[in-house]
Scaffold this motif. Structure first.
Motif, PDB file in Angstrom:
ATOM      1  N   ARG A  27     -11.725   0.763  -2.024  1.00 49.36           N
ATOM      2  CA  ARG A  27     -11.462   1.038  -3.434  1.00 49.36           C
ATOM      3  C   ARG A  27      -9.959   1.017  -3.640  1.00 49.36           C
ATOM      4  NH1 ARG A  27     -15.889   4.714  -6.097  1.00 49.36           N
ATOM      5  NH2 ARG A  27     -17.645   4.062  -4.836  1.00 49.36           N
ATOM      6  N   LEU A  28      -9.532   0.246  -4.611  1.00 46.85           N
ATOM      7  CA  LEU A  28      -8.117   0.094  -4.902  1.00 46.85           C
ATOM      8  C   LEU A  28      -7.781   0.824  -6.197  1.00 46.85           C
ATOM      9  CD1 LEU A  28      -7.814  -3.733  -4.224  1.00 46.85           C
ATOM     10  CD2 LEU A  28      -7.338  -1.887  -2.641  1.00 46.85           C
ATOM     11  N   LYS A  29      -6.616   1.465  -6.183  1.00 46.32           N
ATOM     12  CA  LYS A  29      -6.142   2.153  -7.370  1.00 46.32           C
ATOM     13  C   LYS A  29      -4.631   1.965  -7.432  1.00 46.32           C
ATOM     14  CE  LYS A  29      -6.189   6.613  -9.663  1.00 46.32           C
ATOM     15  NZ  LYS A  29      -6.579   8.020  -9.565  1.00 46.32           N
ATOM     16  N   ALA A  30      -4.120   1.717  -8.603  1.00 48.72           N
ATOM     17  CA  ALA A  30      -2.687   1.491  -8.756  1.00 48.72           C
ATOM     18  C   ALA A  30      -1.943   2.820  -8.851  1.00 48.72           C
ATOM     19  CB  ALA A  30      -2.411   0.669 -10.005  1.00 48.72           C
ATOM     20  N   VAL A  31      -0.753   2.853  -8.256  1.00 50.61           N
ATOM     21  CA  VAL A  31       0.109   4.019  -8.356  1.00 50.61           C
ATOM     22  C   VAL A  31       0.719   4.029  -9.749  1.00 50.61           C
ATOM     23  CG1 VAL A  31       2.221   5.088  -7.481  1.00 50.61           C
ATOM     24  CG2 VAL A  31       0.626   4.027  -5.904  1.00 50.61           C
ATOM     25  N   LYS A  32       0.774   5.175 -10.379  1.00 56.61           N
ATOM     26  CA  LYS A  32       1.398   5.260 -11.696  1.00 56.61           C
ATOM     27  C   LYS A  32       2.904   5.118 -11.526  1.00 56.61           C
ATOM     28  CE  LYS A  32      -2.147   8.066 -13.781  1.00 56.61           C
ATOM     29  NZ  LYS A  32      -2.493   9.265 -14.494  1.00 56.61           N
ATOM     30  N   HIS A  33       3.483   4.310 -12.366  1.00 50.23           N
ATOM     31  CA  HIS A  33       4.935   4.085 -12.287  1.00 50.23           C
ATOM     32  C   HIS A  33       5.475   3.782 -13.680  1.00 50.23           C
ATOM     33  CE1 HIS A  33       3.164   0.100 -12.209  1.00 50.23           C
ATOM     34  NE2 HIS A  33       4.316  -0.380 -12.642  1.00 50.23           N
ATOM     35  N   ARG A  34       6.754   3.960 -13.802  1.00 53.12           N
ATOM     36  CA  ARG A  34       7.399   3.646 -15.066  1.00 53.12           C
ATOM     37  C   ARG A  34       7.582   2.148 -15.184  1.00 53.12           C
ATOM     38  NH1 ARG A  34      12.220   8.058 -15.740  1.00 53.12           N
ATOM     39  NH2 ARG A  34      10.854   9.859 -15.817  1.00 53.12           N
ATOM     40  N   VAL A  60       0.851  -1.187   0.000  1.00 51.81           N
ATOM     41  CA  VAL A  60       0.000   0.000   0.000  1.00 51.81           C
ATOM     42  C   VAL A  60       0.886   1.237   0.000  1.00 51.81           C
ATOM     43  CG1 VAL A  60      -1.743   1.301   1.265  1.00 51.81           C
ATOM     44  CG2 VAL A  60      -1.867  -1.185   1.196  1.00 51.81           C
ATOM     45  N   ALA A  61       0.717   2.098  -0.996  1.00 51.91           N
ATOM     46  CA  ALA A  61       1.497   3.332  -1.071  1.00 51.91           C
ATOM     47  C   ALA A  61       0.849   4.443  -0.248  1.00 51.91           C
ATOM     48  CB  ALA A  61       1.633   3.779  -2.524  1.00 51.91           C
ATOM     49  N   ASP A  62      -0.476   4.507  -0.259  1.00 55.99           N
ATOM     50  CA  ASP A  62      -1.184   5.575   0.437  1.00 55.99           C
ATOM     51  C   ASP A  62      -2.604   5.108   0.727  1.00 55.99           C
ATOM     52  OD1 ASP A  62      -1.655   8.150   1.491  1.00 55.99           O
ATOM     53  OD2 ASP A  62      -2.495   8.834  -0.403  1.00 55.99           O
ATOM     54  N   ILE A  79     -12.668   3.302   2.465  1.00 54.23           N
ATOM     55  CA  ILE A  79     -11.211   3.285   2.411  1.00 54.23           C
ATOM     56  C   ILE A  79     -10.763   3.310   0.954  1.00 54.23           C
ATOM     57  CG2 ILE A  79      -9.141   2.007   3.067  1.00 54.23           C
ATOM     58  CD1 ILE A  79     -10.872   0.695   5.271  1.00 54.23           C
ATOM     59  N   ARG A  80      -9.841   4.215   0.651  1.00 58.65           N
ATOM     60  CA  ARG A  80      -9.243   4.285  -0.682  1.00 58.65           C
ATOM     61  C   ARG A  80      -7.769   3.943  -0.540  1.00 58.65           C
ATOM     62  NH1 ARG A  80     -11.392   9.609  -3.729  1.00 58.65           N
ATOM     63  NH2 ARG A  80     -12.931   8.450  -4.894  1.00 58.65           N
ATOM     64  N   LEU A  81      -7.348   2.948  -1.268  1.00 53.70           N
ATOM     65  CA  LEU A  81      -5.960   2.503  -1.210  1.00 53.70           C
ATOM     66  C   LEU A  81      -5.293   2.729  -2.554  1.00 53.70           C
ATOM     67  CD1 LEU A  81      -6.365  -0.929   0.616  1.00 53.70           C
ATOM     68  CD2 LEU A  81      -5.789   1.276   1.613  1.00 53.70           C
ATOM     69  N   ARG A  82      -4.100   3.292  -2.505  1.00 47.72           N
ATOM     70  CA  ARG A  82      -3.263   3.374  -3.701  1.00 47.72           C
ATOM     71  C   ARG A  82      -2.232   2.272  -3.576  1.00 47.72           C
ATOM     72  NH1 ARG A  82      -0.657   8.661  -4.141  1.00 47.72           N
ATOM     73  NH2 ARG A  82       0.000   7.877  -6.150  1.00 47.72           N
TER      74      ARG A  82
END
Length: 192
Positions: A180-187, A123-125, A141-144
């Motif tokens: 709610r899950l959302k992915a962190v943007k990454h390269r 979990v990033a945030d 709860i919103r999870l990144r």
């Protein structure tokens, strides 16, 4: 939902005002308008005496006007009350065991649950909001998620650890949660 209703109402009001105001402006500038347009010259008025008196003698006119105005007033009152309602739970009633009870601030439980959720692996945030009633709160709860985070494992740990700790510390029988899950943007990682 109220945010969508606000945007739709403001959009409709803006379109109506723009159409009517633009039409009056175009007519006032002396531009030729179609024959069906209600204003046809610089000296024309919005509602003439004939237009104002046309429906007064009809039996259905006044009940229709009153019904439309009542519906508009009720919709306006609903909209106003929905603006004033709180979506966030400010405090909860906790059974302290002594018969008196205690009050737990919603932000305190949100902060504790958010900190414990953010500490989960993968979990990033996290952002936590409590809603519902004082005696029956619900967590949103919103999870990144970090790229290596496994959603199934994170949700299981959230349920078994963070939500269980919050439920036990607040003395609640249950604490339903919407996650709610959302992915962190990454390269993209380069493979060598």
């Amino acid at each position: 939902m109220i945010g969508r209703v606000n945007r739709v109402l403001l959009g409709l009001a803006g379109l109506i005002l723009l159409a009517v105001g633009g039409g009056v402006l175009v007519t006032g500038l002396g531009v030729s308008v179609p024959s069906w347009w209600p204003f046809d010259g610089k000296g024309d008025v919005l509602l003439g005496k004939g237009d104002r008196d046309r429906w007064r003698d009809e039996g259905w006119w006044w009940p229709t006007v009153i019904a439309v105005l009542a519906v508009l007033a009720l919709l306006g009152l609903w909209w106003l009350l929905s603006q004033l309602s709180r979506a966030r739970l400010s405090e909860m009633l906790i059974d302290s065991g002594d018969g008196e009870g205690a009050v737990l601030r919603g932000k305190a439980l949100e902060g504790a649950l958010g900190d414990e959720t953010a500490a989960l692996d993968g979990v990033a945030d996290s952002k936590v909001r409590l809603a519902g009633r004082r005696t029956a709160p619900k967590a949103r709860i919103r999870l990144r998620m970090e790229p290596h985070g496994a959603p199934a494992r994170v949700v299981r740990e959230l349920s078994d650890q963070a939500l269980a700790h919050a439920r036990d510390s607040a003395g609640l029988d249950e604490l339903p949660a919407e996650v709610r899950l959302k992915a962190v943007k990454h390269r993209a990682e380069r493979v060598i």
